[in-house]
Design an enzyme around this catalytic site. Structure first.
Site, short mmCIF file in Angstrom:
data_model
loop_
_atom_site.label_atom_id
_atom_site.label_comp_id
_atom_site.label_asym_id
_atom_site.label_seq_id
_atom_site.Cartn_x
_atom_site.Cartn_y
_atom_site.Cartn_z
N GLY A 171 49.05 52.77 37.21
CA GLY A 171 50.15 52.70 36.24
C GLY A 171 51.02 51.50 36.56
O GLY A 171 50.58 50.52 37.17
N GLY A 172 52.28 51.62 36.17
CA GLY A 172 53.22 50.51 36.38
C GLY A 172 53.41 50.16 37.84
O GLY A 172 53.89 49.07 38.16
N ALA A 406 40.05 15.59 35.22
CA ALA A 406 40.14 16.26 36.52
C ALA A 406 40.61 15.31 37.61
O ALA A 406 41.25 15.73 38.58
CB ALA A 406 38.79 16.88 36.88
#
Ligand code: HXC
Length: 515
Positions: A171-172, A406
């Site tokens: 969850g959180g 790059a």
């Protein structure tokens, strides 16, 4: 109460606190191959000694039977002590107490040591093992999480924040570790996900185990959420102690410098690593290990975005952060994940005064719809932004290819690098000679009697002109072309002179890195 009685009471309360959720639950924890919160802290701190804060704190809830389930410490041990002689704050969630679930008092304890760590400029380590928000306490649990998230964000870039996941983290709850600088997980006993397998099945009809959805290997190799995976808890704690040894205490501290005696710094083996054919790959880690102090390289994100290698090492005793293209994977090309991995690491080093060494062998950015649709423009810009913004000493060594955009991105002189070196094998060009010849001599090749042969000739002509470091050196884009064996010596000297580098950033609230 007599003196003896009051002393006995204290002893008994302390003893009670030391037993967490009780013997049965401690046995259950051990049966899962897990240590208790206290045992973990004993492994972390020097001599197993630490000072506990808030040992007697309890929750104030009476709902849903909590009045009968109240444990000293409320399911988390918060402490400070020394790790390799340096101060550290740590908290360890105690799964034996209400599943290590977090609610008001538990969160207040964590917040308290976060405030102390920030105020005193000391790193903080969280050892997470929790069933998440304590369901019986409702919204105060959610508030407690948010109080922690807020502090994680305020402490970001001020003190190092490290998270080890040693059990559930769902969850959180996952967002506190995600807000910290480094996350480590233990194989087989830890997992992180926003929604677990049951919710996943209901919503998307996918059947997936906790391990596959959010286990240690998943996050170390697929999502990049975790930086390190460990086979067991003691190696996880040992790994994090080693990680700390490269870091300063806070953003105003100097990087740790370990004793080092100067010796012959020539590294002839560096002459052997790059294959003669520029199409062949090699392991950039071999170069890193030759350049760095022996056995000092400490890789971060080892199994994610393997086309770029990042990690810490020591050079003449001093911590440096290394960012290196890895020709062994996807020819060392930059792509979405590699750009994100590199950018995050560069920003960490810059926040904590850790000088940056870039080893460059990059054929460019990876083409394709997958890359473009997943935002390689924005992600590549993250790496570009991170380097451009960094004010720590920055040195680049081009070992072979430095092609296209790059070349600019990988800590070129143009974006503020302090010293840029190249080996004689360097090829610095807009693109590889073959592709370049095909474009600029298209008509000539097509109209010739032997197009294959003409293409080859034109390729050689282009390579002669650009597949070397001397055009860039003539412009001053390189400070020196050096022999590979001289690299370590040159880097030690250059980082030495850059030690007191000062750059005043423009006045602003903060930049807007393309997130
Ligand atoms: C209260 C909890 C708890 C929780 C576990 N326990 N999680 N108590 N709140 N969130 C208790 C159990 O009731 C049990 O108590 C003891 O801890 C040990 O748990 P077990 O289930 O016996 O252990 P195990 O079989 O190892 O399973 C662990 C588990 C499971 C997978 C974590 O307990 C579980 O699914 N818990 C609920 C997880 C959850 O839904 N959390 C809320 C997530 S949402 P007893 O007394 O019976 O032994 C969330 C939102 C955060 O966290 C939002 C932040 C913004």
């Amino acid at each position: 109460m007599s003196k003896k009685e009051s002393s006995d009471k204290l002893k008994s309360l302390r003893e009670q606190a030391r037993h967490g959720g009780g013997e049965k639950r401690i046995e259950a924890q051990h049966a899962k191959g897990k240590l208790t919160a206290r045992e973990r802290l004993e492994l972390l701190f020097d001599g197993g000694e630490f000072e506990e804060i808030g040992q007697m704190v309890t929750h104030r809830s009476t709902l849903f039977g909590l009045d009968k389930k109240n444990f000293l410490g409320d399911g988390v041990i918060t402490a400070f002590g020394r790790v390799d002689q340096r101060s550290v704050y740590a908290y360890a969630q105690d799964f034996t107490v209400l599943g290590g679930s977090l609610a008001e008092a538990h969160a207040e304890k964590i917040c308290r040591i976060m405030d102390l760590a920030l105020q005193n400029g000391v790193p903080i380590i969280g050892l997470n093992d929790s069933g998440g928000a304590r369901i019986q306490e409702g919204v105060v649990s959610l508030g407690g999480y948010a109080d922690i998230f807020y502090r994680n964000t305020r402490a970001s870039g001020v003190i190092p924040q490290l998270s080890l996941i040693m059990g559930p983290c769902a969850g959180g709850a996952v967002y506190s570790p995600a807000l910290t600088d480094f996350v480590g997980m233990v194989d087989g006993s830890s997992y992180m996900f926003v929604t677990g397998p049951n919710v996943v099945k209901t919503v998307t009809h996918e059947e997936v185990s906790s391990e596959a959805l959010g286990g240690s290997e998943t996050h170390a190799s697929k999502s990049g959420v975790s930086h390190f995976s460990y086979k067991d808890e003691p190696s996880a704690i040992a790994g994090f102690k080693k990680l700390l040894s490269f870091l300063p205490q806070n953003c105003e501290d100097l990087v740790p410098k370990y004793g080092y005696e100067s010796m012959d710094e020539s590294r002839p083996l560096l002459e052997e690593i790059i294959p003669i054919s520029s199409e062949k790959s090699y392991d950039m880690r071999e170069i890193i290990n030759e350049i760095a102090d022996s056995d000092s390289f400490f890789e971060v994100h080892e199994n994610w975005a393997e086309n770029i290698v990042v990690g810490f090492a020591r050079l003449a005793g001093r911590s440096v952060g290394i960012v290196a293209n890895q020709p062994l994977f996807l020819a060392g090309v930059l792509d979405n994940q590699a750009s994100r991995k590199g950018a995050r690491f560069v920003r960490f080093c810059d926040a904590f005064n850790i000088p940056l060494l870039v080893l460059e062998d990059v054929p460019g950015f990876l083409p394709g719809t997958d890359q473009e649709w997943n935002g390689v423009i924005t992600n590549g810009a993250k790496l570009l932004f991170a380097f451009s913004e960094a004010t720590v000493p920055r040195i680049t060594v081009i070992t072979r290819k430095a092609y296209g955009g790059a070349y600019d991105v990988m800590n070129s002189k143009h974006i503020g690098a302090d010293m840029n070196y190249a080996w004689p094998s360097a090829e610095i060009a807009v693109m590889g000679s073959k592709g370049a010849a095909e474009i600029i001599f298209k008509d000539e090749i097509r109209n010739s009697e032997d197009p294959e042969n003409t293409w080859k000739k034109k390729e050689n002509q282009y390579a002669l002109e650009f597949a070397n470091p001397y055009k860039a050196a003539a412009r001053g884009f390189l400070d020196e072309v050096i022999e590979p064996k001289e690299t370590r010596f040159k880097l030690i000297k250059a980082f030495d002179i850059l030690e007191n580098k000062v750059v005043e950033p423009p006045k602003r609230k903060h930049g807007n890195i393309p997130l």
